[in-house]
Design a protein around this motif. Structure first.
Motif, PDB file in Angstrom:
ATOM      1  N   ARG A 198      24.577  23.672 -14.999  1.00 43.76           N
ATOM      2  CA  ARG A 198      24.207  22.258 -15.188  1.00 43.76           C
ATOM      3  C   ARG A 198      25.432  21.384 -15.453  1.00 43.76           C
ATOM      4  O   ARG A 198      25.400  20.182 -15.250  1.00 43.76           O
ATOM      5  N   ALA A 199      26.535  21.999 -15.895  1.00 53.81           N
ATOM      6  CA  ALA A 199      27.754  21.254 -16.211  1.00 53.81           C
ATOM      7  C   ALA A 199      28.566  20.897 -14.962  1.00 53.81           C
ATOM      8  O   ALA A 199      29.552  20.178 -15.061  1.00 53.81           O
ATOM      9  N   ASP A 200      28.162  21.373 -13.789  1.00 48.31           N
ATOM     10  CA  ASP A 200      28.861  21.050 -12.546  1.00 48.31           C
ATOM     11  C   ASP A 200      28.594  19.582 -12.233  1.00 48.31           C
ATOM     12  O   ASP A 200      27.472  19.213 -11.867  1.00 48.31           O
ATOM     13  N   PRO A 201      29.599  18.723 -12.366  1.00 47.01           N
ATOM     14  CA  PRO A 201      29.359  17.281 -12.266  1.00 47.01           C
ATOM     15  C   PRO A 201      28.897  16.792 -10.901  1.00 47.01           C
ATOM     16  O   PRO A 201      28.173  15.822 -10.805  1.00 47.01           O
ATOM     17  N   ASP A 202      29.296  17.477  -9.839  1.00 44.93           N
ATOM     18  CA  ASP A 202      28.923  16.983  -8.509  1.00 44.93           C
ATOM     19  C   ASP A 202      27.957  17.904  -7.763  1.00 44.93           C
ATOM     20  O   ASP A 202      27.698  17.695  -6.586  1.00 44.93           O
ATOM     21  N   ASP A 203      27.431  18.921  -8.427  1.00 43.61           N
ATOM     22  CA  ASP A 203      26.439  19.838  -7.841  1.00 43.61           C
ATOM     23  C   ASP A 203      26.911  20.511  -6.560  1.00 43.61           C
ATOM     24  O   ASP A 203      26.114  20.855  -5.695  1.00 43.61           O
ATOM     25  N   GLN A 204      28.222  20.745  -6.439  1.00 49.06           N
ATOM     26  CA  GLN A 204      28.724  21.393  -5.228  1.00 49.06           C
ATOM     27  C   GLN A 204      28.207  22.818  -5.098  1.00 49.06           C
ATOM     28  O   GLN A 204      27.912  23.273  -3.994  1.00 49.06           O
ATOM     29  N   GLY A 205      28.069  23.529  -6.205  1.00 47.93           N
ATOM     30  CA  GLY A 205      27.517  24.885  -6.146  1.00 47.93           C
ATOM     31  C   GLY A 205      26.082  24.868  -5.644  1.00 47.93           C
ATOM     32  O   GLY A 205      25.684  25.715  -4.836  1.00 47.93           O
ATOM     33  N   LEU A 206      25.310  23.908  -6.090  1.00 48.72           N
ATOM     34  CA  LEU A 206      23.921  23.769  -5.661  1.00 48.72           C
ATOM     35  C   LEU A 206      23.846  23.475  -4.160  1.00 48.72           C
ATOM     36  O   LEU A 206      23.041  24.062  -3.432  1.00 48.72           O
ATOM     37  N   ARG A 207      24.723  22.588  -3.684  1.00 47.20           N
ATOM     38  CA  ARG A 207      24.748  22.261  -2.254  1.00 47.20           C
ATOM     39  C   ARG A 207      25.214  23.454  -1.417  1.00 47.20           C
ATOM     40  O   ARG A 207      24.683  23.708  -0.335  1.00 47.20           O
ATOM     41  N   THR A 208      26.204  24.197  -1.924  1.00 51.75           N
ATOM     42  CA  THR A 208      26.689  25.381  -1.209  1.00 51.75           C
ATOM     43  C   THR A 208      25.558  26.402  -1.076  1.00 51.75           C
ATOM     44  O   THR A 208      25.326  26.952   0.003  1.00 51.75           O
ATOM     45  N   ALA A 209      24.849  26.651  -2.159  1.00 54.49           N
ATOM     46  CA  ALA A 209      23.744  27.612  -2.136  1.00 54.49           C
ATOM     47  C   ALA A 209      22.649  27.166  -1.166  1.00 54.49           C
ATOM     48  O   ALA A 209      22.080  27.986  -0.438  1.00 54.49           O
ATOM     49  N   ALA A 227      35.945  34.128 -14.189  1.00 57.35           N
ATOM     50  CA  ALA A 227      34.573  33.756 -13.832  1.00 57.35           C
ATOM     51  C   ALA A 227      33.871  34.914 -13.142  1.00 57.35           C
ATOM     52  O   ALA A 227      32.724  35.240 -13.464  1.00 57.35           O
ATOM     53  N   ALA A 228      34.556  35.547 -12.199  1.00 59.83           N
ATOM     54  CA  ALA A 228      33.944  36.655 -11.463  1.00 59.83           C
ATOM     55  C   ALA A 228      33.595  37.791 -12.414  1.00 59.83           C
ATOM     56  O   ALA A 228      32.500  38.363 -12.337  1.00 59.83           O
ATOM     57  N   GLU A 229      34.494  38.123 -13.313  1.00 64.53           N
ATOM     58  CA  GLU A 229      34.228  39.215 -14.254  1.00 64.53           C
ATOM     59  C   GLU A 229      33.152  38.842 -15.262  1.00 64.53           C
ATOM     60  O   GLU A 229      32.417  39.696 -15.733  1.00 64.53           O
ATOM     61  N   SER A 230      33.028  37.567 -15.580  1.00 67.50           N
ATOM     62  CA  SER A 230      32.008  37.149 -16.548  1.00 67.50           C
ATOM     63  C   SER A 230      30.595  37.263 -15.976  1.00 67.50           C
ATOM     64  O   SER A 230      29.642  37.465 -16.721  1.00 67.50           O
ATOM     65  N   GLY A 283      27.247  31.494  -3.735  1.00 70.76           N
ATOM     66  CA  GLY A 283      27.477  30.080  -3.451  1.00 70.76           C
ATOM     67  C   GLY A 283      27.096  29.198  -4.623  1.00 70.76           C
ATOM     68  O   GLY A 283      27.776  28.214  -4.927  1.00 70.76           O
ATOM     69  N   LEU A 284      26.026  29.550  -5.288  1.00 71.51           N
ATOM     70  CA  LEU A 284      25.576  28.761  -6.436  1.00 71.51           C
ATOM     71  C   LEU A 284      26.573  28.821  -7.592  1.00 71.51           C
ATOM     72  O   LEU A 284      26.832  27.811  -8.240  1.00 71.51           O
ATOM     73  N   VAL A 285      27.150  29.991  -7.828  1.00 68.36           N
ATOM     74  CA  VAL A 285      28.008  30.175  -9.012  1.00 68.36           C
ATOM     75  C   VAL A 285      29.496  30.150  -8.693  1.00 68.36           C
ATOM     76  O   VAL A 285      30.317  30.358  -9.592  1.00 68.36           O
ATOM     77  N   HIS A 286      29.878  29.861  -7.457  1.00 65.22           N
ATOM     78  CA  HIS A 286      31.287  29.980  -7.076  1.00 65.22           C
ATOM     79  C   HIS A 286      32.213  29.049  -7.841  1.00 65.22           C
ATOM     80  O   HIS A 286      33.404  29.291  -7.925  1.00 65.22           O
ATOM     81  N   ARG A 287      31.719  28.014  -8.447  1.00 64.48           N
ATOM     82  CA  ARG A 287      32.560  27.059  -9.181  1.00 64.48           C
ATOM     83  C   ARG A 287      32.673  27.372 -10.669  1.00 64.48           C
ATOM     84  O   ARG A 287      33.248  26.595 -11.428  1.00 64.48           O
ATOM     85  N   LEU A 288      32.174  28.497 -11.099  1.00 68.65           N
ATOM     86  CA  LEU A 288      32.235  28.825 -12.522  1.00 68.65           C
ATOM     87  C   LEU A 288      33.658  28.887 -13.047  1.00 68.65           C
ATOM     88  O   LEU A 288      33.897  28.614 -14.220  1.00 68.65           O
ATOM     89  N   GLY A 289      34.620  29.248 -12.205  1.00 73.30           N
ATOM     90  CA  GLY A 289      36.018  29.275 -12.638  1.00 73.30           C
ATOM     91  C   GLY A 289      36.484  27.923 -13.131  1.00 73.30           C
ATOM     92  O   GLY A 289      37.287  27.826 -14.063  1.00 73.30           O
ATOM     93  N   ARG A 290      35.961  26.863 -12.538  1.00 73.28           N
ATOM     94  CA  ARG A 290      36.316  25.507 -12.975  1.00 73.28           C
ATOM     95  C   ARG A 290      35.577  25.115 -14.254  1.00 73.28           C
ATOM     96  O   ARG A 290      36.040  24.276 -15.008  1.00 73.28           O
ATOM     97  N   LEU A 291      34.433  25.716 -14.460  1.00 67.54           N
ATOM     98  CA  LEU A 291      33.624  25.373 -15.624  1.00 67.54           C
ATOM     99  C   LEU A 291      33.992  26.200 -16.859  1.00 67.54           C
ATOM    100  O   LEU A 291      33.793  25.754 -17.983  1.00 67.54           O
ATOM    101  N   LEU A 292      34.505  27.405 -16.631  1.00 62.71           N
ATOM    102  CA  LEU A 292      34.962  28.264 -17.726  1.00 62.71           C
ATOM    103  C   LEU A 292      36.454  28.041 -17.917  1.00 62.71           C
ATOM    104  O   LEU A 292      37.231  28.237 -17.003  1.00 62.71           O
TER     105      LEU A 292
END
Length: 167
Positions: free
Chosen positions: A9-20, A58-61, A37-46
């Protein structure tokens, strides 16, 4: 699962949602690819304590929750990954992950440029839970377990009166 949903939910532009959403349309039976695709931006959020961002963290988490293949796809799709990273891994179905990574990168790039209406994050929670439970298998469409049902307009293998009907 709740913590993951909060992070997404913290993804400001929903790019993960659009990718998925793009991956759901192009690869409806590859649920793990859609979730990557949905979680690929977690590295930016963590963020690490020193403020750095790393896709490896992010991948390991997500590995314990979403499995090896989703974690591997998230790690390999990163533009920041070292050249010659382990692209040769294969998933359980024997398909080369390099193809899935290329597909994920294309969807990621298209999602960044598109003004696609991808729906809401809550629509993805059941699939996240299924992948986390290990309920989705990757394979050819005829063999894939599709707990959310077939995509609109698709038909069962064999069609009406086909070989599946005799059972």
């Amino acid at each position: 699962m709740l913590e993951l949903m909060e992070l997404l939910r913290a993804d400001p532009d929903d790019q993960g949602l659009r990718t998925a959403a793009l991956l759901r349309r192009s690869h409806p039976f590859d649920k793990e690819l859609q979730i990557a695709g949905l979680v690929h931006r977690l590295g930016r959020l963590l963020r690490l304590s020193d403020g750095t961002v790393t896709v490896g963290v992010a991948a390991e988490s997500i590995r314990p929750l979403l499995g090896d293949r989703v974690a591997r796809l998230v790690r390999l799709q990163s533009p920041e990954r070292p050249a010659g990273a382990d692209d040769g891994h294969r998933d359980g179905s024997g398909r080369d992950d390099a193809e899935a990574v290329a597909t994920l990168c294309q969807a990621r790039d298209a999602a960044a440029a598109a003004g696609l209406d991808a729906g809401v994050l809550e629509d993805w929670q059941p699939l996240l839970e299924l992948v986390a439970a290990g309920s989705c298998r990757v394979g050819p469409p005829g063999n894939a377990l599709d707990p959310l049902g077939a995509p609109r307009g698709s038909r069962r293998p064999g069609g009406p009166g086909g070989p599946d009907r005799a059972r």
